[in-house]
Structures are given as C-alpha cells and as structure tokens.
Design a protein around this motif. Structure first.
Motif, short mmCIF file in Angstrom:
data_model
loop_
_atom_site.label_atom_id
_atom_site.label_comp_id
_atom_site.label_asym_id
_atom_site.label_seq_id
_atom_site.Cartn_x
_atom_site.Cartn_y
_atom_site.Cartn_z
N UNK A 184 37.50 38.02 49.38
CA UNK A 184 38.38 38.67 50.16
C UNK A 184 39.65 38.69 49.84
N UNK A 185 39.84 37.16 50.84
CA UNK A 185 41.13 36.67 50.89
C UNK A 185 41.48 35.54 49.29
N UNK A 186 41.85 35.91 48.49
CA UNK A 186 41.94 35.18 46.98
C UNK A 186 42.52 33.73 47.29
N UNK A 187 43.93 34.14 48.20
CA UNK A 187 44.35 32.83 48.79
C UNK A 187 43.28 32.00 48.78
N UNK A 188 43.37 32.16 50.34
CA UNK A 188 42.85 31.44 50.47
C UNK A 188 40.83 30.93 50.25
N UNK A 206 28.81 33.44 54.30
CA UNK A 206 30.13 33.92 53.44
C UNK A 206 30.49 33.17 52.39
N UNK A 207 30.99 33.30 51.74
CA UNK A 207 31.47 32.85 50.31
C UNK A 207 32.16 31.26 50.68
N UNK A 208 32.83 31.85 52.26
CA UNK A 208 33.53 30.05 52.71
C UNK A 208 32.72 29.27 52.65
N UNK A 209 31.64 29.75 53.77
CA UNK A 209 30.45 29.11 53.91
C UNK A 209 29.81 28.39 52.63
N UNK A 210 29.36 29.26 51.46
CA UNK A 210 28.90 29.66 49.96
C UNK A 210 29.54 27.51 49.98
N UNK A 211 30.91 27.83 50.06
CA UNK A 211 32.10 26.41 49.21
C UNK A 211 31.99 25.73 49.67
N UNK A 212 32.14 25.99 51.21
CA UNK A 212 31.52 24.37 51.83
C UNK A 212 30.22 23.61 51.78
N UNK A 213 29.25 24.35 51.90
CA UNK A 213 28.11 23.95 51.15
C UNK A 213 28.42 23.27 49.94
N UNK A 214 29.15 23.74 49.44
CA UNK A 214 29.71 22.99 47.78
C UNK A 214 29.65 21.51 47.62
#
Ligand code: RM4
Ligand code: MN
Ligand code: MN
Length: 432
Positions: A111-115, A80-88
């Motif tokens: 999906x959730x811009x704020x989050x 997911x995008x959140x997991x990608x950001x987690x990796x960065x």
C-alpha cells in the motif's frame, strides 16, 4: 509509517545466545578446518561463499499452509505485508541467509511503497523476483481463469492475464525487484479438452507480449510443473517446454526449476546441468517431496539428491558464465510445523548441501571421469557428502552477525510466543 510495533531481534540477544555455545563451536570448527586444509581446501573461501549465499523467502510461506482437506493455524501468523517482512527479518537476523523476499501479486500488493521499502532495508532485506497469479480469480475480475490464462482460447482472458503480468512488473519495479516469475496452472483435466498446439501457441504469444514489457535489466523466469491443479495435461509441463518458450521470448527469458515440479525419479541434477550449459537457467525454487509438489522442508526427504543438484550448480556457477546470477527461493508450505522453524531448517539444509558441494574438487573429479574411474568418481562425491560441514555454516553465520544455532535461538527467544502476543491467535496469512 506503520502503526504496529515491529519485532526486531537485538544484536545483544544474539550475542548472549552465542556465548553459550562458542567454545564447542570453536573446537569443532578448528578440527574441521585443519582436516580440510590438509586436504587442500581453502576454508576461508568456502566460508565466505556460504556467507554470501542468500535465499529469498516467499511472502506466501510465512503462514500455515494447508491441503484441500483442512488447514491448521500456527498462530501469530502475519496478516499484512509488513508483518510478513517482519518475519523474514527474524529469519535473516538469525540465519543471515534470508536476505530477500519474493512477493506474490495480488496476495501482497504494497500500500505504501516508501514505508515498505524502508522497513525491508532496515532489516537488510531485498525484493527478489515478483510472482504473478493467473491461477485464481481475483475479486471483481471481468474474465475467469477457470479454463486457463495465457493459453486460454478467449483473447479477452489472455489479454487480462497479460495485463496482470505487466502490472506485476510495475509493482516489482517500484520495489527494486529485477525478475518476474511466471507460473501457469494452465492445462486440461480431461483428454480432448484442449488442443495442445493451440494452447502452447497461445501461451507463447502471450509470453512474448509480456516479454515486451520486461525492463532491460530484468529477467523473465518461466516455471514448469507436470501436473496440479490440472491432472491430464499442463501447458508448460517440463523444462523442455519452458526452454522452448524462453528461447522464443529472448535473452532475458530463462527457465526456473522448482524441485517439486518433476515426475518421480526425474534426474533433476542433469536438467540443471544442461540448462546451465545452454545459459538458460535463471531461477530455483527449493523444497522437498516424496511424491509430487509436496513443498516439504528442503533436505528432509532426499538430501543426497539435493547435494547432487548443488554439485551441478557449483560446477555451473564456476564454468557457465552464460547464465545470470540465479534467483534462489524456498517454495515450501507448512502444514504441521511452525513456518519460521520450517524455513530455518530449509535454509540450513540448503547451506549444508552447498557447503558439501564446495568440497568437491572439480578438477580431480573431471580427471577421474576422463579416466573412466567410476569408483573414484563415486568416492569423490561421497567423501564430500559424508563430511559434517555444520561448523562451516556456524562460522559463516557468526562472521555475518547471525547465530550459531538458529533453531535453538528461535525457541530460546520464544519468538512465536512474542508474535502471538503481538498479533493474536486468529490471524491468517494470505497465500494458498
Ligand atoms: C506453484 C509454483 C509457484 C508458486 C505457486 C504458489 O506450484 O510452485 O512457484 O508460486 O505454487
Ligand atoms: Mn515454485
Ligand atoms: Mn509448486
């Protein structure tokens, strides 16, 4: 908010890790700093320039890449995008050099811009250039990009591709991005398939339409590439084509140089230099290659060429204020290495080349050039290149709260093991 637990590296873990190597670092740093100071360098300025230098990580380079022959998972891939950001976030915590992420749309639509913004800012990560994708057909689209997108002979296809780019700007705007990167696969596979002039003119007109939607404080970056996926001709094949298009579009349009997008033996440092002279260099994709767009680890094949490119970049950053702040990004793909380890190595190679280029005394070099002292010119470059600058990189990382040796810390903390535990073995990241 996100349901998954986000892996965050704790500051104490890093401190523990650093304590073990701090003595030898101090010895090495002091030795080098003394040598450099005696030669007239301002070591603190160099270290602070290194600490400031941030490189965006592409959201599509966090999973295993592949070739048309196969793909081998690295396990624990972010799905997911959140997991990608987690990796960065992991990369940035260790290196303090990866403070930005570059999204490819529609591979990574939030999906959730704020989050997603909250997550990124909690990890000290900004949103860099957003990338459009008109080289693949997405699900449920009306028109196909099989025969090109912005250059297509069909107006309906061109309109769809233009609309997609405008959507991408809109998505980037909500995240705080300030640049759109356009890379086109458009071209032809066989002689006679395309009318070169029509294809170029259509591309120019389409880019101008997109440009109308580029906000005033944004840049539009036009990336060139000589071949692949088309093998006979590519519409935006080289820096000249890109520059012509950027000039036609206007002041907010620039050329983007991807190191892998040149025919063998091209003099990339010269390209970089002249684009800066003309105030038209806007972005940079780092990678390395033996043959074509191999997307290998930065500095793994031609580290001296990378250094020469950085020499020009440093010269340009100092002498060509007509250019914007460059959008730096690693554009690599990982077939056999753990992507995070590969990216750590790339980040290190970039910093190393930058540090070495900062050791070149541009005024002395200029004087030697003016005297046509060819031997001295080479001595100046190679003296800088031969210096082991790694203690400067360590110092820059330490000053910003990173680790002495990111790759060792990554392994010692068994980060991949943790990610596999969290995500499992069978996840697949979106991308190529
Ligand atoms: C291209 C080019 C673009 C990247 C795609 C995935 O070769 O390098 O920058 O977005 O690949
Ligand atoms: Mn690229
Ligand atoms: Mn590429």
């Amino acid at each position: 908010m996100f349901k998954n637990k986000i892996m965050k590296i704790k500051k104490e873990q890093l401190l523990d890790f650093n304590n073990s190597g701090i003595h030898s670092h101090k010895d090495n740093y002091e030795f080098l700093a003394n040598q450099l100071t005696n030669k007239g360098h301002n070591v603190e300025t160099i270290v602070s320039k290194l600490a400031k230098f941030q490189v965006a990580i592409p959201s599509w380079a966090l999973g295993a890449g592949g070739t048309r022959f196969g793909r081998f998972s690295c396990y624990g891939e972010p799905s997911t995008l959140e997991q990608k950001i987690e990796d960065v976030g992991v990369l940035h915590a260790l290196t303090q050099t990866a403070g930005a992420v570059s999204l490819h749309i529609p591979w990574d639509v939030p999906e959730d811009y704020k989050a997603i913004k909250e997550l990124a800012s909690s990890l000290d990560i900004k949103f860099d250039a957003v990338n459009s994708n008109t080289f693949q057909d997405q699900k449920d689209v009306r028109e196909t990009y099989k025969y090109g997108s912005l250059s297509n002979t069909s107006q309906a296809v061109r309109e769809q591709a233009i609309a997609h780019n405008l959507d991408v700007i809109n998505i980037g705007n909500q995240l705080g991005s300030k640049a759109l990167t356009v890379w086109l696969a458009d071209g032809s596979c066989f002689p006679g398939q395309n009318n070169f002039q029509t294809a170029f003119q259509n591309t120019q007109d389409s880019l101008k339409d997109i440009y109308k939607g580029v906000p005033d404080d944004w840049k539009m970056l036009i990336e060139y590439k000589p071949y692949e996926p088309n093998f006979y001709s590519t519409v935006i094949q080289d820096w000249g084509a890109s520059l012509m298009l950027a000039n036609e579009c206007g002041d907010k349009a620039f050329t983007l140089v991807d190191l892998g997008h040149h025919l063998p033996n091209s003099n990339i440092e010269q390209i970089v230099s002249i684009l800066q002279l003309k105030g038209k260099l806007g972005g940079f994709h780092f990678n390395d290659s033996k043959y074509g767009d191999d997307d290998l680890t930065v500095g793994s094949i031609k580290p001296y060429a990378l250094f020469l490119i950085f020499n020009e970049l440093v010269y340009g950053m100092e002498n060509n204020p007509q250019n914007p702040d460059l959008a730096w990004m690693i554009d690599a793909s990982h077939n056999v290495k753990d992507p995070l380890e590969d990216l750590i190595q790339s980040l290190e190679a970039i910093q190393e080349a930058y540090a070495k280029a900062l050791l070149i005394d541009q005024a002395v070099l200029k004087a030697a050039q003016e005297n046509n002292d060819v031997v001295k010119c080479q001595e100046i470059l190679q003296e800088a290149y031969r210096t082991d600058v790694r203690p400067l990189l360590e110092k820059a990382r330490l000053n910003s709260g990173g680790v002495l040796s990111p790759i060792h810390a990554y392994r010692a903390l068994d980060i991949r093991g943790g990610l596999i535990k969290e995500r499992g073995k069978n996840t697949v990241a979106t991308g190529l």
